[in-house]
Design an enzyme around this catalytic site. Sequence first.
Site, PDB file in Angstrom:
ATOM      1  N   GLU A  79      31.914  -5.351  -9.167  1.00  0.00           N
ATOM      2  CA  GLU A  79      32.388  -3.988  -9.010  1.00  0.00           C
ATOM      3  C   GLU A  79      33.531  -3.981  -8.004  1.00  0.00           C
ATOM      4  O   GLU A  79      33.794  -4.978  -7.326  1.00  0.00           O
ATOM      5  CB  GLU A  79      31.267  -3.057  -8.555  1.00  0.00           C
ATOM      6  CG  GLU A  79      30.722  -3.371  -7.178  1.00  0.00           C
ATOM      7  CD  GLU A  79      29.524  -2.526  -6.807  1.00  0.00           C
ATOM      8  OE1 GLU A  79      28.953  -1.854  -7.676  1.00  0.00           O
ATOM      9  OE2 GLU A  79      29.150  -2.546  -5.618  1.00  0.00           O
ATOM     10  N   ILE A  86      14.151  -5.069  -1.745  1.00  0.00           N
ATOM     11  CA  ILE A  86      14.490  -3.971  -2.645  1.00  0.00           C
ATOM     12  C   ILE A  86      15.090  -2.779  -1.897  1.00  0.00           C
ATOM     13  O   ILE A  86      15.934  -2.062  -2.429  1.00  0.00           O
ATOM     14  CB  ILE A  86      13.231  -3.507  -3.409  1.00  0.00           C
ATOM     15  CG1 ILE A  86      12.576  -4.685  -4.159  1.00  0.00           C
ATOM     16  CG2 ILE A  86      13.566  -2.371  -4.369  1.00  0.00           C
ATOM     17  CD1 ILE A  86      13.476  -5.312  -5.206  1.00  0.00           C
ATOM     18  N   THR A  87      14.719  -2.581  -0.662  1.00  0.00           N
ATOM     19  CA  THR A  87      15.038  -1.369   0.096  1.00  0.00           C
ATOM     20  C   THR A  87      16.518  -1.012   0.090  1.00  0.00           C
ATOM     21  O   THR A  87      17.384  -1.851   0.329  1.00  0.00           O
ATOM     22  CB  THR A  87      14.569  -1.530   1.556  1.00  0.00           C
ATOM     23  OG1 THR A  87      13.206  -1.974   1.570  1.00  0.00           O
ATOM     24  CG2 THR A  87      14.697  -0.219   2.306  1.00  0.00           C
ATOM     25  N   GLU A  88      16.788   0.265  -0.170  1.00  0.00           N
ATOM     26  CA  GLU A  88      18.135   0.814  -0.086  1.00  0.00           C
ATOM     27  C   GLU A  88      18.324   1.489   1.261  1.00  0.00           C
ATOM     28  O   GLU A  88      17.369   1.982   1.860  1.00  0.00           O
ATOM     29  CB  GLU A  88      18.341   1.830  -1.214  1.00  0.00           C
ATOM     30  CG  GLU A  88      19.718   2.444  -1.273  1.00  0.00           C
ATOM     31  CD  GLU A  88      19.882   3.415  -2.437  1.00  0.00           C
ATOM     32  OE1 GLU A  88      21.001   3.920  -2.616  1.00  0.00           O
ATOM     33  OE2 GLU A  88      18.887   3.662  -3.147  1.00  0.00           O
ATOM     34  N   LYS A 129      -3.538  -2.387   7.447  1.00  0.00           N
ATOM     35  CA  LYS A 129      -4.627  -2.384   6.466  1.00  0.00           C
ATOM     36  C   LYS A 129      -5.096  -3.794   6.140  1.00  0.00           C
ATOM     37  O   LYS A 129      -5.690  -4.034   5.088  1.00  0.00           O
ATOM     38  CB  LYS A 129      -4.178  -1.653   5.196  1.00  0.00           C
ATOM     39  CG  LYS A 129      -3.847  -0.184   5.451  1.00  0.00           C
ATOM     40  CD  LYS A 129      -3.570   0.582   4.182  1.00  0.00           C
ATOM     41  CE  LYS A 129      -3.279   2.047   4.495  1.00  0.00           C
ATOM     42  NZ  LYS A 129      -3.020   2.849   3.280  1.00  0.00           N
ATOM     43  N   HIS A 152      27.899   1.873  -4.431  1.00  0.00           N
ATOM     44  CA  HIS A 152      27.415   1.045  -3.343  1.00  0.00           C
ATOM     45  C   HIS A 152      28.293   1.161  -2.102  1.00  0.00           C
ATOM     46  O   HIS A 152      29.475   1.449  -2.177  1.00  0.00           O
ATOM     47  CB  HIS A 152      27.368  -0.425  -3.785  1.00  0.00           C
ATOM     48  CG  HIS A 152      26.302  -0.694  -4.796  1.00  0.00           C
ATOM     49  ND1 HIS A 152      26.520  -1.461  -5.907  1.00  0.00           N
ATOM     50  CD2 HIS A 152      25.014  -0.309  -4.876  1.00  0.00           C
ATOM     51  CE1 HIS A 152      25.415  -1.545  -6.618  1.00  0.00           C
ATOM     52  NE2 HIS A 152      24.487  -0.845  -6.010  1.00  0.00           N
ATOM     53  N   TYR A 207      20.358  -3.555 -16.095  1.00  0.00           N
ATOM     54  CA  TYR A 207      19.492  -3.091 -17.177  1.00  0.00           C
ATOM     55  C   TYR A 207      20.282  -2.896 -18.466  1.00  0.00           C
ATOM     56  O   TYR A 207      19.822  -3.248 -19.558  1.00  0.00           O
ATOM     57  CB  TYR A 207      18.811  -1.769 -16.804  1.00  0.00           C
ATOM     58  CG  TYR A 207      18.227  -1.696 -15.419  1.00  0.00           C
ATOM     59  CD1 TYR A 207      17.746  -2.838 -14.783  1.00  0.00           C
ATOM     60  CD2 TYR A 207      18.149  -0.488 -14.737  1.00  0.00           C
ATOM     61  CE1 TYR A 207      17.209  -2.757 -13.501  1.00  0.00           C
ATOM     62  CE2 TYR A 207      17.613  -0.398 -13.474  1.00  0.00           C
ATOM     63  CZ  TYR A 207      17.150  -1.543 -12.854  1.00  0.00           C
ATOM     64  OH  TYR A 207      16.633  -1.465 -11.597  1.00  0.00           O
ATOM     65  N   THR A 257       0.808  -1.222   0.000  1.00  0.00           N
ATOM     66  CA  THR A 257       0.000   0.000   0.000  1.00  0.00           C
ATOM     67  C   THR A 257       0.843   1.275   0.000  1.00  0.00           C
ATOM     68  O   THR A 257       0.291   2.367  -0.116  1.00  0.00           O
ATOM     69  CB  THR A 257      -0.948   0.017   1.218  1.00  0.00           C
ATOM     70  OG1 THR A 257      -0.158  -0.029   2.420  1.00  0.00           O
ATOM     71  CG2 THR A 257      -1.902  -1.170   1.189  1.00  0.00           C
ATOM     72  N   GLY A 258       2.151   1.164   0.139  1.00  0.00           N
ATOM     73  CA  GLY A 258       3.017   2.330   0.090  1.00  0.00           C
ATOM     74  C   GLY A 258       3.217   2.811  -1.331  1.00  0.00           C
ATOM     75  O   GLY A 258       2.858   2.133  -2.297  1.00  0.00           O
TER      76      GLY A 258
END
Length: 293
Positions: free
Chosen positions: A213, A100-102, A43, A251, A165, A17-18
């Site tokens: 890297e 996924i969070t950074e 929720k 990173h 990508y 929901t974010g």
Amino acid sequence: MAIWLTKDSKVIVQGITGSEGSKHTRRMLAAGTNVVGGVNPRKAGTTVDFDGNSLPVFATVAEAMKETAADVSVIFVPPAFTKSAVVEAIEAEIPLAVVITEGVPVQDSAAFWALNVARGQKTRIIGPNCPGIASPGSSNAGIIPADITPAGRIGLVSKSGTLTYQMMYELRDIGFSTCVGIGGDPIIGTTHIDALKAFQDDPETDAIVMIGEIGGDAEERAAEFIKENVTKPVVGYIAGFTAPPGKTMGHAGAIISGSAGTADAKKVALEAVGVKVGKTPSETARLMREVMS
């Protein structure tokens, strides 16, 4: 065929929901991903509509798994709450959690990594700070754009989201079985070696692109694994050939000291075990085309 994520995978989204969770849930659905629900304890019991596709929101990962048979969770929650979200996924024993969070504190990543190990690693963690995993034409869990490349027979594992990508685009004429963005934080759940092993065992992956890297020794350890365990051709690219020693680049894990962790050192280690290494993404793609021809 694909590794870890297939057309049959049932995906839930922690943080559905974010703003980020809802945006990328919509994109995953548009890509054909079988998203079956989400998790937000505040929720729970409601539904969220995505262009006519109504998805239930559950209080916990365990409840979502019980009601939907979900086997993948994609985690879109702020850094302060990521540890508790991943712990919840681990305790529910969901097979795959894509974080996924950074900006997740390293001590939090260390804590949920240690918990997962203590519980027998029943959950594969990808990330944190990663773009996720995509099996083109089948499923997409995370933020990797779904329209870069078709399905094919190259496996891709990368520390960098952007370079994931770009490599997908460079080799779009050949296509990929699965693309895995493992993230570049100092502590991550899935490594180059994990992906290399899975691609080696996948009968429908013919060759592998490995993107690393500067910083750390993950690529050197991967080189040793390739030497002993990988028979399929591997082409590599190391980001950071021009990075100055002692300076963090990109990173949190991308820092070099003296000769340790440099792009040149990693290139030498990989080439010593037969991996062709390009100095640019386009050169790396050219080397892969030679392998696949």
